[in-house]
Write a protein that holds these residues in place. Structure first.
Motif, PDB file in Angstrom:
ATOM      1  N   LEU A   3       0.905  -1.166   0.187  1.00  0.00           N
ATOM      2  CA  LEU A   3      -0.003   0.157   0.006  1.00  0.00           C
ATOM      3  C   LEU A   3       0.761   1.084   0.035  1.00  0.00           C
ATOM      4  O   LEU A   3       2.151   1.306   0.309  1.00  0.00           O
ATOM      5  N   VAL A   4       0.259   1.971  -0.911  1.00  0.00           N
ATOM      6  CA  VAL A   4       1.073   3.588   0.005  1.00  0.00           C
ATOM      7  C   VAL A   4      -0.268   4.735  -0.211  1.00  0.00           C
ATOM      8  O   VAL A   4      -1.219   5.027  -0.501  1.00  0.00           O
ATOM      9  N   ALA A  34       6.288  -1.162  -8.072  1.00  0.00           N
ATOM     10  CA  ALA A  34       7.661  -1.294  -8.111  1.00  0.00           C
ATOM     11  C   ALA A  34       7.995  -1.659  -7.056  1.00  0.00           C
ATOM     12  O   ALA A  34       8.788  -3.030  -6.822  1.00  0.00           O
ATOM     13  N   ASN A  35       7.576  -1.693  -5.824  1.00  0.00           N
ATOM     14  CA  ASN A  35       7.428  -2.599  -4.427  1.00  0.00           C
ATOM     15  C   ASN A  35       8.118  -3.177  -4.573  1.00  0.00           C
ATOM     16  O   ASN A  35       8.179  -4.408  -4.125  1.00  0.00           O
ATOM     17  N   PRO A  41      10.844  -9.852  -8.137  1.00  0.00           N
ATOM     18  CA  PRO A  41      10.837 -10.000  -9.098  1.00  0.00           C
ATOM     19  C   PRO A  41      10.888 -10.519 -10.658  1.00  0.00           C
ATOM     20  O   PRO A  41      11.381 -10.376 -11.763  1.00  0.00           O
ATOM     21  N   ASN A  42      10.798 -11.584 -10.383  1.00  0.00           N
ATOM     22  CA  ASN A  42      10.292 -12.750 -11.591  1.00  0.00           C
ATOM     23  C   ASN A  42       9.028 -12.309 -11.900  1.00  0.00           C
ATOM     24  O   ASN A  42       8.406 -13.202 -12.944  1.00  0.00           O
ATOM     25  N   CYS A  43       8.309 -11.545 -11.642  1.00  0.00           N
ATOM     26  CA  CYS A  43       6.870 -11.172 -11.983  1.00  0.00           C
ATOM     27  C   CYS A  43       6.703 -10.920 -13.153  1.00  0.00           C
ATOM     28  O   CYS A  43       7.547  -9.612 -13.656  1.00  0.00           O
ATOM     29  N   PRO A  44       6.347 -11.249 -14.272  1.00  0.00           N
ATOM     30  CA  PRO A  44       6.905 -10.621 -15.657  1.00  0.00           C
ATOM     31  C   PRO A  44       5.402  -9.938 -16.572  1.00  0.00           C
ATOM     32  O   PRO A  44       5.842  -8.844 -17.230  1.00  0.00           O
ATOM     33  N   ARG A  45       4.156  -8.810 -15.467  1.00  0.00           N
ATOM     34  CA  ARG A  45       3.391  -8.159 -15.591  1.00  0.00           C
ATOM     35  C   ARG A  45       3.048  -7.731 -14.707  1.00  0.00           C
ATOM     36  O   ARG A  45       2.821  -8.505 -13.263  1.00  0.00           O
ATOM     37  N   ALA A  46       2.092  -6.807 -14.810  1.00  0.00           N
ATOM     38  CA  ALA A  46       0.817  -5.623 -14.053  1.00  0.00           C
ATOM     39  C   ALA A  46      -0.010  -5.461 -14.961  1.00  0.00           C
ATOM     40  O   ALA A  46      -0.366  -5.480 -15.575  1.00  0.00           O
ATOM     41  N   LEU A  47      -0.691  -5.806 -13.607  1.00  0.00           N
ATOM     42  CA  LEU A  47      -2.248  -4.953 -14.438  1.00  0.00           C
ATOM     43  C   LEU A  47      -2.813  -3.372 -13.238  1.00  0.00           C
ATOM     44  O   LEU A  47      -2.617  -3.615 -11.804  1.00  0.00           O
ATOM     45  N   SER A  48      -3.247  -3.058 -13.730  1.00  0.00           N
ATOM     46  CA  SER A  48      -3.959  -1.613 -13.592  1.00  0.00           C
ATOM     47  C   SER A  48      -5.194  -1.044 -13.719  1.00  0.00           C
ATOM     48  O   SER A  48      -5.233  -0.860 -15.336  1.00  0.00           O
ATOM     49  N   ASP A  49      -5.824  -0.118 -13.093  1.00  0.00           N
ATOM     50  CA  ASP A  49      -7.119   0.405 -13.700  1.00  0.00           C
ATOM     51  C   ASP A  49      -6.201   1.401 -14.588  1.00  0.00           C
ATOM     52  O   ASP A  49      -5.591   1.921 -14.062  1.00  0.00           O
ATOM     53  N   GLN A  50      -6.924   2.091 -15.504  1.00  0.00           N
ATOM     54  CA  GLN A  50      -7.158   2.856 -16.734  1.00  0.00           C
ATOM     55  C   GLN A  50      -7.770   3.877 -15.957  1.00  0.00           C
ATOM     56  O   GLN A  50      -8.604   4.259 -16.315  1.00  0.00           O
ATOM     57  N   PHE A  51      -7.089   4.987 -15.657  1.00  0.00           N
ATOM     58  CA  PHE A  51      -7.711   6.029 -14.984  1.00  0.00           C
ATOM     59  C   PHE A  51      -7.486   7.652 -15.914  1.00  0.00           C
ATOM     60  O   PHE A  51      -7.892   8.358 -15.313  1.00  0.00           O
ATOM     61  N   GLY A  52      -6.226   7.194 -17.123  1.00  0.00           N
ATOM     62  CA  GLY A  52      -5.539   8.518 -17.670  1.00  0.00           C
ATOM     63  C   GLY A  52      -4.970   7.704 -18.876  1.00  0.00           C
ATOM     64  O   GLY A  52      -5.194   6.615 -19.387  1.00  0.00           O
ATOM     65  N   ASN A  53      -3.954   8.818 -19.013  1.00  0.00           N
ATOM     66  CA  ASN A  53      -3.267   8.450 -20.509  1.00  0.00           C
ATOM     67  C   ASN A  53      -2.564   7.538 -20.130  1.00  0.00           C
ATOM     68  O   ASN A  53      -1.386   7.372 -19.133  1.00  0.00           O
ATOM     69  N   PRO A  54      -2.272   6.099 -20.444  1.00  0.00           N
ATOM     70  CA  PRO A  54      -1.459   4.715 -19.778  1.00  0.00           C
ATOM     71  C   PRO A  54       0.003   5.296 -20.179  1.00  0.00           C
ATOM     72  O   PRO A  54       0.418   4.730 -19.441  1.00  0.00           O
ATOM     73  N   ARG A  55       0.276   6.421 -20.787  1.00  0.00           N
ATOM     74  CA  ARG A  55       1.924   6.467 -20.708  1.00  0.00           C
ATOM     75  C   ARG A  55       2.200   7.071 -19.461  1.00  0.00           C
ATOM     76  O   ARG A  55       3.845   7.317 -18.740  1.00  0.00           O
ATOM     77  N   LEU A  56       0.939   7.267 -18.545  1.00  0.00           N
ATOM     78  CA  LEU A  56       1.883   8.593 -17.310  1.00  0.00           C
ATOM     79  C   LEU A  56       2.288   7.045 -16.659  1.00  0.00           C
ATOM     80  O   LEU A  56       2.816   7.271 -15.765  1.00  0.00           O
ATOM     81  N   ILE A  57       1.335   5.907 -15.858  1.00  0.00           N
ATOM     82  CA  ILE A  57       2.107   5.108 -15.411  1.00  0.00           C
ATOM     83  C   ILE A  57       3.371   4.030 -15.960  1.00  0.00           C
ATOM     84  O   ILE A  57       4.665   4.159 -15.107  1.00  0.00           O
ATOM     85  N   LYS A  63      11.130   5.963 -14.802  1.00  0.00           N
ATOM     86  CA  LYS A  63      11.635   6.744 -13.836  1.00  0.00           C
ATOM     87  C   LYS A  63      12.133   5.878 -12.697  1.00  0.00           C
ATOM     88  O   LYS A  63      13.577   6.223 -11.785  1.00  0.00           O
ATOM     89  N   GLN A  64      11.269   4.841 -12.152  1.00  0.00           N
ATOM     90  CA  GLN A  64      11.854   4.127 -10.950  1.00  0.00           C
ATOM     91  C   GLN A  64      12.352   2.631 -11.270  1.00  0.00           C
ATOM     92  O   GLN A  64      12.962   1.926 -10.665  1.00  0.00           O
ATOM     93  N   GLU A  65      13.123   3.020 -12.600  1.00  0.00           N
ATOM     94  CA  GLU A  65      13.628   1.319 -13.598  1.00  0.00           C
ATOM     95  C   GLU A  65      12.891   0.183 -13.399  1.00  0.00           C
ATOM     96  O   GLU A  65      14.004  -0.183 -12.839  1.00  0.00           O
ATOM     97  N   VAL A  66      11.740  -0.422 -13.597  1.00  0.00           N
ATOM     98  CA  VAL A  66      11.172  -1.334 -13.439  1.00  0.00           C
ATOM     99  C   VAL A  66      10.955  -1.289 -14.983  1.00  0.00           C
ATOM    100  O   VAL A  66      10.224  -0.902 -15.583  1.00  0.00           O
ATOM    101  N   GLU A  67      11.096  -2.700 -15.046  1.00  0.00           N
ATOM    102  CA  GLU A  67      10.985  -3.126 -16.497  1.00  0.00           C
ATOM    103  C   GLU A  67       9.873  -4.536 -15.700  1.00  0.00           C
ATOM    104  O   GLU A  67      10.339  -5.556 -15.305  1.00  0.00           O
ATOM    105  N   ILE A  68       8.238  -4.394 -16.755  1.00  0.00           N
ATOM    106  CA  ILE A  68       7.768  -5.126 -16.372  1.00  0.00           C
ATOM    107  C   ILE A  68       6.887  -5.288 -16.742  1.00  0.00           C
ATOM    108  O   ILE A  68       6.519  -3.403 -17.753  1.00  0.00           O
TER     109      ILE A  68
END
Length: 162
Positions: A3-4, A34-35, A41-57, A63-68
């Motif tokens: 949680l944040v 990122a957390n 670290p071996n998790c290949p994918r993440a899912l998020s609700d789209q609340f704006g332009n996808p390029r934001l997340i 910036k947080q150097e997370v490749e997923i």
């Protein structure tokens, strides 16, 4: 689980920094991803609700150097993991509101109706601008109306904003 939690004072501080709610939400979503990615670290994918332009997340993840592989979609809570995250986030909101209510000495109302405005005005009278700012998002109209300044919500985040 990750949680944040962002209380009103921190929210107002971050809003000044980002100057835009969707940019701030993208930062928070990316921070959670990122957390979690650091824990698994071996998790290949993440899912998020789209609340704006996808390029934001996506940009915040870079910036947080997370490749997923990130999938964003509206109504993502139809996925059990996003639904569970939403329930946990709501629980944390209610818990933090209860904690803030104890600090304020009054049960804080949710929302932005006439009752919330009256409560904000009363808190302002008793605790002043800074006291209200610890309990209320300062860029919201309710804050501005409570302190008797119809443009305070615009000025508050611009003071130290982008």
């Amino acid at each position: 689980m990750e949680l944040v939690a962002i209380g009103p004072a921190r929210y107002s501080e971050l809003y000044k920094k980002f100057g835009n709610l969707n940019r701030m939400l993208a930062w928070a979503h990316a921070k959670v991803i990122a957390n979690l990615h650091a824990k698994v670290p071996n998790c290949p994918r993440a899912l998020s609700d789209q609340f704006g332009n996808p390029r934001l997340i996506e940009g915040e993840l870079r910036k947080q150097e997370v490749e997923i592989q990130l999938e964003q979609r509206t109504k993502a809570e139809s996925d059990i993991a996003v639904a569970a995250a939403s329930i946990l986030a709501r629980h944390e909101f209610v818990r933090l509101l209860s904690k803030l209510s104890m600090e304020a000495g009054v049960e804080l109302s949710k929302g932005a109706g006439a009752g919330v405005k009256a409560q904000a005005i009363e808190i302002y009278k008793n605790k002043g601008r800074e006291g209200l700012a610890k309990l209320c998002k300062t860029h919201f109209r309710t804050f501005a109306e409570a302190v008797g300044d119809p443009v305070a919500h615009k000025r508050e985040w611009r003071k130290n904003g982008p």
